[in-house]
Enzyme design. Structure first.
Site, PDB file in Angstrom:
ATOM      1  N   SER A   1       3.327  -2.264  10.321  1.00 29.10           N
ATOM      2  CA  SER A   1       4.864  -2.357  10.507  1.00 29.10           C
ATOM      3  C   SER A   1       5.678  -3.585   9.997  1.00 29.10           C
ATOM      4  O   SER A   1       6.513  -3.953  10.897  1.00 29.10           O
ATOM      5  CB  SER A   1       5.280  -1.852  11.899  1.00 29.10           C
ATOM      6  OG  SER A   1       4.615  -0.488  12.031  1.00 29.10           O
TER       7      SER A   1
ATOM      8  N   GLU B   1      -5.316  -5.440  10.253  1.00 32.72           N
ATOM      9  CA  GLU B   1      -4.405  -4.415  10.644  1.00 32.72           C
ATOM     10  C   GLU B   1      -4.626  -3.788  12.132  1.00 32.72           C
ATOM     11  O   GLU B   1      -5.629  -2.725  11.906  1.00 32.72           O
ATOM     12  CB  GLU B   1      -4.467  -3.406   9.661  1.00 32.72           C
ATOM     13  CG  GLU B   1      -3.964  -4.163   8.233  1.00 32.72           C
ATOM     14  CD  GLU B   1      -3.547  -3.081   7.043  1.00 32.72           C
ATOM     15  OE1 GLU B   1      -2.187  -3.322   6.839  1.00 32.72           O
ATOM     16  OE2 GLU B   1      -4.076  -2.142   6.863  1.00 32.72           O
TER      17      GLU B   1
ATOM     18  N   HIS C   1      -9.622   0.598   4.769  1.00 29.55           N
ATOM     19  CA  HIS C   1      -8.073   0.969   5.282  1.00 29.55           C
ATOM     20  C   HIS C   1      -8.349   1.793   6.611  1.00 29.55           C
ATOM     21  O   HIS C   1      -8.967   2.761   6.486  1.00 29.55           O
ATOM     22  CB  HIS C   1      -7.274   1.386   4.439  1.00 29.55           C
ATOM     23  CG  HIS C   1      -5.845   1.607   4.929  1.00 29.55           C
ATOM     24  ND1 HIS C   1      -5.413   2.648   5.653  1.00 29.55           N
ATOM     25  CD2 HIS C   1      -4.715   0.718   4.799  1.00 29.55           C
ATOM     26  CE1 HIS C   1      -4.074   2.070   6.081  1.00 29.55           C
ATOM     27  NE2 HIS C   1      -3.743   1.082   5.456  1.00 29.55           N
TER      28      HIS C   1
ATOM     29  N   GLY D   1       4.781   1.388   4.570  1.00 25.51           N
ATOM     30  CA  GLY D   1       6.156   1.948   4.620  1.00 25.51           C
ATOM     31  C   GLY D   1       7.022   1.080   3.742  1.00 25.51           C
ATOM     32  O   GLY D   1       7.757   1.576   2.822  1.00 25.51           O
TER      33      GLY D   1
ATOM     34  N   GLU E   1      -6.823   4.174   7.760  1.00 21.21           N
ATOM     35  CA  GLU E   1      -6.663   5.709   7.495  1.00 21.21           C
ATOM     36  C   GLU E   1      -7.911   6.202   6.981  1.00 21.21           C
ATOM     37  O   GLU E   1      -8.277   7.261   7.299  1.00 21.21           O
ATOM     38  CB  GLU E   1      -5.351   5.954   6.516  1.00 21.21           C
ATOM     39  CG  GLU E   1      -4.296   5.614   7.469  1.00 21.21           C
ATOM     40  CD  GLU E   1      -2.996   5.311   6.707  1.00 21.21           C
ATOM     41  OE1 GLU E   1      -2.850   5.461   5.508  1.00 21.21           O
ATOM     42  OE2 GLU E   1      -2.181   4.447   7.533  1.00 21.21           O
TER      43      GLU E   1
ATOM     44  N   GLY F   1       1.976   1.907  10.774  1.00 15.31           N
ATOM     45  CA  GLY F   1       3.028   3.173  10.679  1.00 15.31           C
ATOM     46  C   GLY F   1       3.735   3.623  11.930  1.00 15.31           C
ATOM     47  O   GLY F   1       4.201   4.763  11.680  1.00 15.31           O
TER      48      GLY F   1
ATOM     49  N   ASN G   1       0.871  -1.143  -0.056  1.00 15.30           N
ATOM     50  CA  ASN G   1       0.045  -0.170  -0.150  1.00 15.30           C
ATOM     51  C   ASN G   1       0.824   1.400  -0.026  1.00 15.30           C
ATOM     52  O   ASN G   1       1.400   1.457   1.096  1.00 15.30           O
ATOM     53  CB  ASN G   1      -0.997   0.104   1.077  1.00 15.30           C
ATOM     54  CG  ASN G   1      -1.667   1.289   1.437  1.00 15.30           C
ATOM     55  OD1 ASN G   1      -1.739   1.882   0.559  1.00 15.30           O
ATOM     56  ND2 ASN G   1      -2.357   1.343   2.572  1.00 15.30           N
ATOM     57  N   TRP G   2       1.197   1.866  -1.199  1.00 12.23           N
ATOM     58  CA  TRP G   2       1.845   2.933  -1.252  1.00 12.23           C
ATOM     59  C   TRP G   2       1.328   4.418  -0.728  1.00 12.23           C
ATOM     60  O   TRP G   2       2.119   5.348  -0.423  1.00 12.23           O
ATOM     61  CB  TRP G   2       2.268   3.233  -2.814  1.00 12.23           C
ATOM     62  CG  TRP G   2       2.768   2.134  -3.315  1.00 12.23           C
ATOM     63  CD1 TRP G   2       3.438   1.028  -2.921  1.00 12.23           C
ATOM     64  CD2 TRP G   2       3.306   2.176  -4.702  1.00 12.23           C
ATOM     65  NE1 TRP G   2       3.990   0.268  -3.663  1.00 12.23           N
ATOM     66  CE2 TRP G   2       3.936   0.903  -4.805  1.00 12.23           C
ATOM     67  CE3 TRP G   2       3.361   3.012  -5.944  1.00 12.23           C
ATOM     68  CZ2 TRP G   2       4.470   0.358  -6.257  1.00 12.23           C
ATOM     69  CZ3 TRP G   2       3.753   2.463  -7.186  1.00 12.23           C
ATOM     70  CH2 TRP G   2       4.435   1.241  -7.151  1.00 12.23           C
ATOM     71  N   LYS G   3      -0.014   4.239  -0.337  1.00 16.45           N
ATOM     72  CA  LYS G   3      -0.601   5.434   0.352  1.00 16.45           C
ATOM     73  C   LYS G   3      -0.446   6.683  -0.736  1.00 16.45           C
ATOM     74  O   LYS G   3      -0.499   6.484  -1.570  1.00 16.45           O
ATOM     75  CB  LYS G   3      -0.118   5.770   1.816  1.00 16.45           C
ATOM     76  CG  LYS G   3      -0.175   4.253   2.524  1.00 16.45           C
ATOM     77  CD  LYS G   3       0.164   4.689   4.107  1.00 16.45           C
ATOM     78  CE  LYS G   3       0.303   3.320   4.793  1.00 16.45           C
ATOM     79  NZ  LYS G   3       0.005   3.342   6.100  1.00 16.45           N
TER      80      LYS G   3
HETATM   81  C1  PEP Z   1      -0.590  -0.213   5.891  1.00 16.52           C
HETATM   82  O1  PEP Z   1      -0.706   0.897   5.279  1.00 16.52           O
HETATM   83  O2  PEP Z   1      -1.860  -0.905   5.572  1.00 16.52           O
HETATM   84  C2  PEP Z   1       0.284  -0.573   6.599  1.00 16.52           C
HETATM   85  C3  PEP Z   1       0.036  -1.740   7.270  1.00 16.52           C
HETATM   86  O3  PEP Z   1       1.301   0.465   7.056  1.00 16.52           O
HETATM   87  P1  PEP Z   1       2.558   0.228   7.670  1.00 16.52           P
HETATM   88  O4  PEP Z   1       3.275  -1.349   6.986  1.00 16.52           O
HETATM   89  O5  PEP Z   1       3.598   1.211   7.126  1.00 16.52           O
HETATM   90  O6  PEP Z   1       2.460  -0.042   9.142  1.00 16.52           O
END
Ligand code: PEP
Length: 253
Positions: A215, A169, A97, A237, A99, A175, A9-11
């Site tokens: 993470s 998640e 997601h 990330g 966010e 993050g 997931n490049w966000k």
């Molecule tokens: C995500 O954006 O779904 C995610 C798990 O981010 P990160 O790996 O940066 O925690």
């Protein structure tokens, strides 16, 4: 046997040039495994979907959108329909997601409409669920996951569920650099699979892929993947660094 699945997931990151560069490096580095031993998808920002799809056209890496809207067309300024995503070459789309739930304010009801519209539009939704730190501390993890799954999948038949991937998640791990321990992740994944079995049937529960996200890094991917009910990883990330993402893909096969 569930095939491992790694999605990046490049966000709201990359630009026109770096999105294509990153996609090409991931394709080159995973040419032996992607599509064969492991399903790999990348989810760039909407505006780079077409360029990334083109860059990946001769690879087995799928492209996913980070979000979707449930209406087919019309006066919905700023939104993107399932048909538009199909048109860009998308296979997957993230729905719910954390966010989008906690920054943008999406509700379970809206997310349910998005999941249903994605499937009707021929896309494969990745439904994200997970609890806040305060909810875990209040021992409400299972209650939150149950609500998000029951409402997020409301009205979907077992046949339609075969299009769905679930991503667990925990919000406190996204993050933050804090990863759920393999034991915490496995406990939640086992709970999700059992719940899917109760909502549908044992076969559906055995077949559905449940990804862990939060993470994930090259250093913890293998131990998470060793857990019985973790079928893959949703990576934020670390998916922006080709070498890290490739090491994570490698850890799943
Ligand atoms: C995500 O954006 O779904 C995610 C798990 O981010 P990160 O790996 O940066 O925690």
């Amino acid at each position: 046997m569930r095939k491992p699945f790694v999605a990046g997931n490049w966000k709201m990151n990359t630009n026109g040039q770096t999105s294509v560069q990153l996609a090409k490096r991931i394709a080159e580095g995973s040419a032996e495994t992607a599509g064969h031993d492991v399903t790999v998808a990348v989810c760039p920002p909407f505006v780079y979907l077409q360029a990334v799809t083109k860059a990946l056209s001769s690879s087995s890496i799928a492209v996913g959108a980070q979000d979707i809207y449930f209406e087919p067309d019309g006066a919905f300024t700023g939104e993107i329909s399932p048909a538009m995503l199909k048109d860009t070459g998308c296979t997957y789309c993230l729905c719910g997601h954390s966010e989008r739930r906690h920054v943008i304010g999406e509700t379970d009801e809206l997310i349910n409409k998005k999941v249903a519209a994605a499937i009707s539009g021929g896309l494969l939704p990745i439904l994200c669920v997970g609890e806040l730190l305060s909810e875990r501390q209040a021992s409400k993890t299972n209650e939150v996951i149950t609500r998000q799954l029951k409402q997020g999948l409301a009205g979907l038949s077992a046949a339609k569920l075969s299009a769905v991937t679930i991503a667990y998640e925990p919000v406190w791990a996204i993050g933050t650099g804090v990863t759920a321990t393999p034991e915490q992740a496995q406990e939640a994944h086992d709970f999700i699979r059992t719940l899917v079995g109760r909502m549908y049937n044992g076969q559906v529960a055995e077949e559905i892929r449940i990804l862990y996200g939060g993470s994930v890094k090259p250093g913890n991917a293998a131990e998470l993947m060793n857990c019985k009910d973790i079928d893959g990883l949703l990576v934020g990330g670390a998916s922006l660094k080709a070498d890290d993402f490739l090491a994570i893909i490698q850890a799943t096969v």
